[in-house]
Design a protein around this motif. Structure first.
Motif, PDB file in Angstrom:
ATOM      1  N   VAL A 233       0.848  -1.200   0.000  1.00 22.55           N
ATOM      2  CA  VAL A 233       0.000   0.000   0.000  1.00 22.55           C
ATOM      3  C   VAL A 233       0.881   1.246   0.000  1.00 22.55           C
ATOM      4  O   VAL A 233       2.002   1.226   0.509  1.00 22.55           O
ATOM      5  CB  VAL A 233      -0.944   0.031   1.224  1.00 22.55           C
ATOM      6  N   PRO A 234       0.397   2.358  -0.575  1.00 25.94           N
ATOM      7  CA  PRO A 234       1.179   3.602  -0.582  1.00 25.94           C
ATOM      8  C   PRO A 234       1.463   4.090   0.841  1.00 25.94           C
ATOM      9  O   PRO A 234       0.702   3.823   1.773  1.00 25.94           O
ATOM     10  CB  PRO A 234       0.267   4.584  -1.336  1.00 25.94           C
ATOM     11  N   GLN A 235       2.535   4.832   0.969  1.00 26.17           N
ATOM     12  CA  GLN A 235       2.948   5.303   2.290  1.00 26.17           C
ATOM     13  C   GLN A 235       1.876   6.149   2.953  1.00 26.17           C
ATOM     14  O   GLN A 235       1.591   5.990   4.144  1.00 26.17           O
ATOM     15  CB  GLN A 235       4.238   6.120   2.162  1.00 26.17           C
ATOM     16  N   ASP A 236       1.261   7.082   2.196  1.00 29.08           N
ATOM     17  CA  ASP A 236       0.270   7.959   2.816  1.00 29.08           C
ATOM     18  C   ASP A 236      -0.951   7.178   3.294  1.00 29.08           C
ATOM     19  O   ASP A 236      -1.556   7.502   4.322  1.00 29.08           O
ATOM     20  CB  ASP A 236      -0.144   9.076   1.854  1.00 29.08           C
ATOM     21  N   VAL A 237      -1.304   6.113   2.574  1.00 24.94           N
ATOM     22  CA  VAL A 237      -2.439   5.285   2.978  1.00 24.94           C
ATOM     23  C   VAL A 237      -2.120   4.556   4.283  1.00 24.94           C
ATOM     24  O   VAL A 237      -2.949   4.502   5.200  1.00 24.94           O
ATOM     25  CB  VAL A 237      -2.798   4.273   1.872  1.00 24.94           C
ATOM     26  N   PHE A 238      -0.917   4.004   4.365  1.00 23.14           N
ATOM     27  CA  PHE A 238      -0.551   3.287   5.587  1.00 23.14           C
ATOM     28  C   PHE A 238      -0.420   4.242   6.772  1.00 23.14           C
ATOM     29  O   PHE A 238      -0.821   3.914   7.893  1.00 23.14           O
ATOM     30  CB  PHE A 238       0.766   2.528   5.389  1.00 23.14           C
ATOM     31  N   ASP A 239       0.134   5.432   6.540  1.00 24.05           N
ATOM     32  CA  ASP A 239       0.268   6.402   7.627  1.00 24.05           C
ATOM     33  C   ASP A 239      -1.104   6.784   8.184  1.00 24.05           C
ATOM     34  O   ASP A 239      -1.283   6.905   9.397  1.00 24.05           O
ATOM     35  CB  ASP A 239       1.006   7.642   7.142  1.00 24.05           C
ATOM     36  N   ASP A 240      -2.089   6.991   7.293  1.00 22.14           N
ATOM     37  CA  ASP A 240      -3.444   7.306   7.752  1.00 22.14           C
ATOM     38  C   ASP A 240      -4.051   6.134   8.516  1.00 22.14           C
ATOM     39  O   ASP A 240      -4.809   6.319   9.471  1.00 22.14           O
ATOM     40  CB  ASP A 240      -4.335   7.650   6.557  1.00 22.14           C
ATOM     41  N   TYR A 241      -3.708   4.926   8.103  1.00 22.15           N
ATOM     42  CA  TYR A 241      -4.181   3.720   8.779  1.00 22.15           C
ATOM     43  C   TYR A 241      -3.635   3.651  10.207  1.00 22.15           C
ATOM     44  O   TYR A 241      -4.362   3.322  11.149  1.00 22.15           O
ATOM     45  CB  TYR A 241      -3.734   2.510   7.960  1.00 22.15           C
ATOM     46  N   VAL A 242      -2.367   4.005  10.400  1.00 25.24           N
ATOM     47  CA  VAL A 242      -1.769   4.014  11.733  1.00 25.24           C
ATOM     48  C   VAL A 242      -2.440   5.068  12.613  1.00 25.24           C
ATOM     49  O   VAL A 242      -2.671   4.856  13.812  1.00 25.24           O
ATOM     50  CB  VAL A 242      -0.255   4.253  11.648  1.00 25.24           C
ATOM     51  N   LYS A 243      -2.783   6.216  12.030  1.00 31.34           N
ATOM     52  CA  LYS A 243      -3.436   7.281  12.792  1.00 31.34           C
ATOM     53  C   LYS A 243      -4.779   6.822  13.346  1.00 31.34           C
ATOM     54  O   LYS A 243      -5.193   7.239  14.433  1.00 31.34           O
ATOM     55  CB  LYS A 243      -3.616   8.516  11.920  1.00 31.34           C
ATOM     56  N   VAL A 244      -5.468   5.961  12.606  1.00 29.88           N
ATOM     57  CA  VAL A 244      -6.737   5.412  13.095  1.00 29.88           C
ATOM     58  C   VAL A 244      -6.498   4.631  14.384  1.00 29.88           C
ATOM     59  O   VAL A 244      -7.245   4.747  15.356  1.00 29.88           O
ATOM     60  CB  VAL A 244      -7.379   4.496  12.027  1.00 29.88           C
ATOM     61  N   ARG A 245      -5.427   3.848  14.409  1.00 27.03           N
ATOM     62  CA  ARG A 245      -5.113   3.023  15.575  1.00 27.03           C
ATOM     63  C   ARG A 245      -4.823   3.890  16.799  1.00 27.03           C
ATOM     64  O   ARG A 245      -5.259   3.594  17.911  1.00 27.03           O
ATOM     65  CB  ARG A 245      -3.910   2.138  15.265  1.00 27.03           C
ATOM     66  N   VAL A 246      -4.083   4.973  16.584  1.00 24.33           N
ATOM     67  CA  VAL A 246      -3.782   5.885  17.683  1.00 24.33           C
ATOM     68  C   VAL A 246      -5.071   6.513  18.209  1.00 24.33           C
ATOM     69  O   VAL A 246      -5.296   6.600  19.420  1.00 24.33           O
ATOM     70  CB  VAL A 246      -2.802   6.982  17.217  1.00 24.33           C
ATOM     71  N   ALA A 247      -5.950   6.943  17.293  1.00 23.07           N
ATOM     72  CA  ALA A 247      -7.208   7.574  17.700  1.00 23.07           C
ATOM     73  C   ALA A 247      -8.097   6.599  18.462  1.00 23.07           C
ATOM     74  O   ALA A 247      -8.743   6.968  19.448  1.00 23.07           O
ATOM     75  CB  ALA A 247      -7.941   8.104  16.462  1.00 23.07           C
ATOM     76  N   VAL A 248      -8.134   5.338  18.020  1.00 28.46           N
ATOM     77  CA  VAL A 248      -8.946   4.323  18.704  1.00 28.46           C
ATOM     78  C   VAL A 248      -8.420   4.087  20.117  1.00 28.46           C
ATOM     79  O   VAL A 248      -9.193   3.968  21.070  1.00 28.46           O
ATOM     80  CB  VAL A 248      -8.951   3.010  17.895  1.00 28.46           C
ATOM     81  N   ALA A 249      -7.098   4.028  20.275  1.00 30.80           N
ATOM     82  CA  ALA A 249      -6.510   3.823  21.595  1.00 30.80           C
ATOM     83  C   ALA A 249      -6.838   4.987  22.524  1.00 30.80           C
ATOM     84  O   ALA A 249      -7.194   4.795  23.695  1.00 30.80           O
ATOM     85  CB  ALA A 249      -4.999   3.654  21.472  1.00 30.80           C
ATOM     86  N   GLU A 250      -6.725   6.212  22.013  1.00 30.90           N
ATOM     87  CA  GLU A 250      -7.023   7.388  22.826  1.00 30.90           C
ATOM     88  C   GLU A 250      -8.487   7.400  23.258  1.00 30.90           C
ATOM     89  O   GLU A 250      -8.810   7.678  24.410  1.00 30.90           O
ATOM     90  CB  GLU A 250      -6.699   8.661  22.041  1.00 30.90           C
ATOM     91  N   LYS A 251      -9.362   7.077  22.310  1.00 33.32           N
ATOM     92  CA  LYS A 251     -10.785   7.102  22.635  1.00 33.32           C
ATOM     93  C   LYS A 251     -11.135   6.007  23.623  1.00 33.32           C
ATOM     94  O   LYS A 251     -12.007   6.172  24.483  1.00 33.32           O
ATOM     95  CB  LYS A 251     -11.613   6.949  21.355  1.00 33.32           C
ATOM     96  N   GLY A 252     -10.444   4.861  23.531  1.00 35.11           N
ATOM     97  CA  GLY A 252     -10.678   3.774  24.472  1.00 35.11           C
ATOM     98  C   GLY A 252     -10.346   4.174  25.895  1.00 35.11           C
ATOM     99  O   GLY A 252     -11.071   3.818  26.836  1.00 35.11           O
ATOM    100  N   ILE A 253      -9.256   4.912  26.057  1.00 30.56           N
ATOM    101  CA  ILE A 253      -8.878   5.398  27.389  1.00 30.56           C
ATOM    102  C   ILE A 253      -9.950   6.336  27.923  1.00 30.56           C
ATOM    103  O   ILE A 253     -10.369   6.242  29.083  1.00 30.56           O
ATOM    104  CB  ILE A 253      -7.521   6.113  27.325  1.00 30.56           C
ATOM    105  N   GLN A 254     -10.416   7.239  27.067  1.00 31.40           N
ATOM    106  CA  GLN A 254     -11.439   8.190  27.484  1.00 31.40           C
ATOM    107  C   GLN A 254     -12.727   7.467  27.875  1.00 31.40           C
ATOM    108  O   GLN A 254     -13.382   7.811  28.855  1.00 31.40           O
ATOM    109  CB  GLN A 254     -11.726   9.184  26.349  1.00 31.40           C
ATOM    110  N   GLU A 255     -13.078   6.449  27.101  1.00 29.56           N
ATOM    111  CA  GLU A 255     -14.304   5.706  27.398  1.00 29.56           C
ATOM    112  C   GLU A 255     -14.224   5.017  28.758  1.00 29.56           C
ATOM    113  O   GLU A 255     -15.201   4.990  29.512  1.00 29.56           O
ATOM    114  CB  GLU A 255     -14.550   4.658  26.310  1.00 29.56           C
TER     115      GLU A 255
END
Length: 443
Positions: A233-255
């Motif tokens: 996959v292109p670099q920008d696509v994978f980088d955006d994919y990693v950002k999703v993981r970070v956001a999910v982890a942050e939201k999980g802590i908040q929840e």
């Protein structure tokens, strides 16, 4: 003068696994995995160590022989610049010329610091991350960054053809990936589309794989591995994919935080609604509800989402509404709270706290701040209820490290210091460089 070319290193898991955990900072959780067998650019090498009750980072080049030692060993310090008699220990593993990241200076000498772990900061496909140094070796001659990754990562057979489950095209088997269950093959183009779709999917779907994409057929609870995805996959696509993981982890802590306090508050609200207790009990429950919700729970000043996570920088950004606010006084500063500090000598103008402070110091500050606000609130509570109310909130306070006042007279409660002076006095007394460092807030 042209910059020297970056050193190439070979990434291979020293414990035999196929991938190596990569982190935004050494103290953060792994946000993605580097495939074993790749060549990456080495940006810097850092060692996390302890000196005089301070935990920070020193350049590995200033700790001769450290790579041969085990965690817990005492390490010699010798600054690489011969004229220096001391070397710099930093809050974060960053080369920074300003004083904001300087924790203290450690004298040269034998056995001066205790080893915690060694880290390498590397760059792969433009993504900078930290990996444990034991997984990093000198790269083979004439290799360029990324050369070895394409051969190491694919899950599909190394020869033959496969039909893409999505588009139906028949392609070389090494030009795609088989899903974790082994039943569906995805060509590179459809794999890229899958990650793009995952980025825009509902949070509930993103959460299923903890921020990692699952096979659309949901025939396995195991997500696609990063090592399998990276070559296709292109670099920008994978980088955006990693950002999703970070956001999910942050939201999980908040929840989790929200759930804990919501349960306490719902219990109190139910009791108040049913009026099961006496008038005095209901009044005590109402006071306790206000204390938990308004004083003990830290919230974003804009969207009121609860938060507890902090990592060094006091200019916070809400994971939900992206509001920038101060980690001390919780002032809404718009999109970015850094100016709130820079306009006042890198300190909060109201509370006096510094822009950079480790998590232990920050939690200690808020325990004092909450104690101060609690004393202020107690002054408004009628004296006959004051002692009983303190008994009701004592366990909540203990969980947060808040000292309950022993003398509940109005004179004693009013005598406690309020405002920023308390923070400044404690910072001077404790000497901030004596607090252990624990990392930085997740981006």
């Amino acid at each position: 003068m042209a910059a020297a070319p970056l050193k190439k290193v070979f990434i291979q898991n020293a414990d035999g696994y196929k991938e190596v955990a990569a982190r935004k900072t050494p103290s953060s959780k792994a946000v993605w995995d580097l495939p074993g067998g790749i060549v990456a650019d080495l940006l810097d090498e850092w060692t996390q160590c302890e000196y005089a009750n301070s935990i920070g980072y020193i350049k590995t080049k200033n700790l001769p022989g450290v790579e041969k030692l085990d965690p817990g060993a005492m390490v010699d310090v010798k600054d690489s610049y011969a004229a220096n008699t001391k070397t710099c220990m930093r809050w974060r593993p960053e080369q920074q010329t300003s004083g904001g990241n300087t924790m203290r200076f450690v004298p040269n000498g034998p056995g001066m610091v205790k080893l915690i772990d060694c880290w390498a900061e590397v760059s792969f496909r433009g993504f900078n991350c930290f990996v444990k140094a034991r997984h990093v070796q000198p790269a083979p001659a004439n290799e360029t960054a990324g050369d070895a990754g394409a051969a190491a990562a694919p899950v599909a057979p190394a020869s033959g053809t496969s039909a893409c489950f999505v588009c139906g095209d028949t392609v070389n088997s090494i030009a795609g990936v088989v899903c974790p269950a082994g039943d569906h093959f995805f060509c590179a183009g459809c794999l890229s589309d899958l990650l793009k779709s995952f980025k825009n999917s509902e949070y509930a779907e993103q959460k299923m794989g903890k921020g990692r994409v699952l096979c659309p057929m949901k025939d396995s609870e195991s997500p696609f591995g990063d090592a399998a995805l990276i070559p296709h996959v292109p670099q920008d696509v994978f980088d955006d994919y990693v950002k999703v993981r970070v956001a999910v982890a942050e939201k999980g802590i908040q929840e989790q935080i929200e759930q804990q306090y919501a349960a306490k508050m719902e219990e109190l609200k139910e009791r108040l609604a049913k009026a099961e207790g006496t008038a005095e009990q209901n009044e005590l429950d109402n006071h306790r509800l206000k204390i938990i919700d308004d004083i003990f729970t830290l919230r974003c000043p804009s969207c009121k989402a609860a938060f507890v996570d902090y990592d060094h920088c006091s200019a916070l950004t809400c994971a939900f509404c992206k509001c920038g606010f101060c980690a001390y006084c919780l002032k809404d500063c718009g999109k970015d709270a850094h100016a709130h500090f820079f306009d006042n000598g890198s300190k909060c103008p109201k509370e006096g706290g510094p822009l950079f402070i480790d998590q232990k110091g920050w939690l200690a500050f808020h325990a004092r701040r909450k104690g101060r606000l609690l004393r202020k609130y107690l002054k408004k509570v009628p004296e006959p209820l004051r002692k009983k109310l303190c008994g009701h909130v004592a366990f909540d306070a203990e969980d947060l490290g808040i000292d309950m006042p022993k003398d509940l007279s109005l004179e004693a409660l009013a005598a406690k210091p309020e405002g920023g002076d308390e923070v400044l006095l404690i910072l001077k007394k404790k000497k901030i460089d004596a607090w252990p460092s624990s990392g930085r807030m997740p981006v």
